[in-house]
Design a protein around this motif. Structure first.
Motif, PDB file in Angstrom:
ATOM      1  N   GLN A  90       7.870   7.087   0.474  1.00 36.85           N
ATOM      2  CA  GLN A  90       6.446   7.451   0.460  1.00 36.85           C
ATOM      3  C   GLN A  90       5.848   7.268  -0.931  1.00 36.85           C
ATOM      4  O   GLN A  90       4.729   6.791  -1.078  1.00 36.85           O
ATOM      5  N   GLY A  91       6.598   7.676  -1.942  1.00 32.65           N
ATOM      6  CA  GLY A  91       6.140   7.535  -3.320  1.00 32.65           C
ATOM      7  C   GLY A  91       5.979   6.080  -3.713  1.00 32.65           C
ATOM      8  O   GLY A  91       5.037   5.717  -4.419  1.00 32.65           O
ATOM      9  N   GLY A  92       6.897   5.237  -3.229  1.00 25.46           N
ATOM     10  CA  GLY A  92       6.796   3.807  -3.511  1.00 25.46           C
ATOM     11  C   GLY A  92       5.543   3.204  -2.889  1.00 25.46           C
ATOM     12  O   GLY A  92       4.859   2.387  -3.510  1.00 25.46           O
TER      13      GLY A  92
ATOM     14  N   ARG B 140      -0.140   1.394  -4.029  1.00 27.01           N
ATOM     15  CA  ARG B 140      -1.604   1.525  -3.938  1.00 27.01           C
ATOM     16  C   ARG B 140      -2.215   1.797  -5.318  1.00 27.01           C
ATOM     17  O   ARG B 140      -3.253   1.237  -5.671  1.00 27.01           O
ATOM     18  N   VAL B 141      -1.551   2.648  -6.097  1.00 26.14           N
ATOM     19  CA  VAL B 141      -2.020   2.925  -7.458  1.00 26.14           C
ATOM     20  C   VAL B 141      -1.968   1.634  -8.274  1.00 26.14           C
ATOM     21  O   VAL B 141      -2.905   1.315  -9.011  1.00 26.14           O
ATOM     22  N   GLN B 142      -0.894   0.886  -8.120  1.00 28.12           N
ATOM     23  CA  GLN B 142      -0.771  -0.382  -8.841  1.00 28.12           C
ATOM     24  C   GLN B 142      -1.893  -1.338  -8.460  1.00 28.12           C
ATOM     25  O   GLN B 142      -2.410  -2.067  -9.305  1.00 28.12           O
ATOM     26  N   GLY B 143      -2.306  -1.334  -7.209  1.00 24.41           N
ATOM     27  CA  GLY B 143      -3.434  -2.147  -6.777  1.00 24.41           C
ATOM     28  C   GLY B 143      -4.712  -1.776  -7.513  1.00 24.41           C
ATOM     29  O   GLY B 143      -5.491  -2.644  -7.910  1.00 24.41           O
ATOM     30  N   VAL B 144      -4.926  -0.484  -7.729  1.00 26.44           N
ATOM     31  CA  VAL B 144      -6.088  -0.009  -8.479  1.00 26.44           C
ATOM     32  C   VAL B 144      -6.014  -0.512  -9.920  1.00 26.44           C
ATOM     33  O   VAL B 144      -6.990  -1.014 -10.475  1.00 26.44           O
TER      34      VAL B 144
END
Length: 156
Positions: A104-106, A111-115
């Protein structure tokens, strides 16, 4: 070599004030984005870091993020309760813990990396290659001047 820049008769700090201002602007901008993902900016940054460098010792995370050990523990507790990270004893040093992302964290870290990548892309559209080389030169100068490594030597 430029030693100082003078504007309107007054001395201007060339690097530290602009770096501090930029850091704060980026933090406020990313806070809006990470809040929409359900994490604080610190949590998002930590997930993004773990995406690239996990498993990590807690002591490395404390050093890289510049937080007190108790603050890092609180962040990790929150992320662990939500099943985004897991801590386990370090097999090479049983006095320390290793932190890794869960499945789940991955997914959330992706998604954070996409931002982050979208923000980087927006920045790249506003600067030239020459600007980037100048920025990299300043960052390299900071590295050489401080001679401080925030990551374990096992990684770059």
């Amino acid at each position: 070599v430029i030693t100082e820049i003078v504007i309107n008769g007054g001395r201007v700090l060339t690097f530290l004030s602009p770096l501090h201002k930029a850091n704060r602007q980026v933090s406020v901008h990313l806070e809006r984005e990470t809040t929409e993902l359900g994490v604080s900016p610190q949590e998002g940054h930590l997930l993004s870091y773990l995406r690239s460098y996990a498993p990590c010792r807690v002591s490395e995370l404390v050093r890289v993020f510049g937080l007190k050990h108790s603050t890092m523990t609180s962040i990790l507790d929150r992320l662990e309760r939500r099943s985004f990270v897991a801590r386990k004893l370090n097999p090479d040093d049983r006095r320390s813990l290793l932190v890794r992302l869960t499945r789940q964290g991955g997914a959330l870290a992706d998604r954070v990396q996409g931002v982050v990548e979208a923000f980087e892309s927006q920045l790249r559209q506003r600067v030239t290659k020459r600007d980037i080389h100048g920025f990299q030169a300043v960052m390299a100068a900071i590295d050489r001047t401080t001679n401080i490594s925030l990551r374990d030597r096992r990684g770059t």
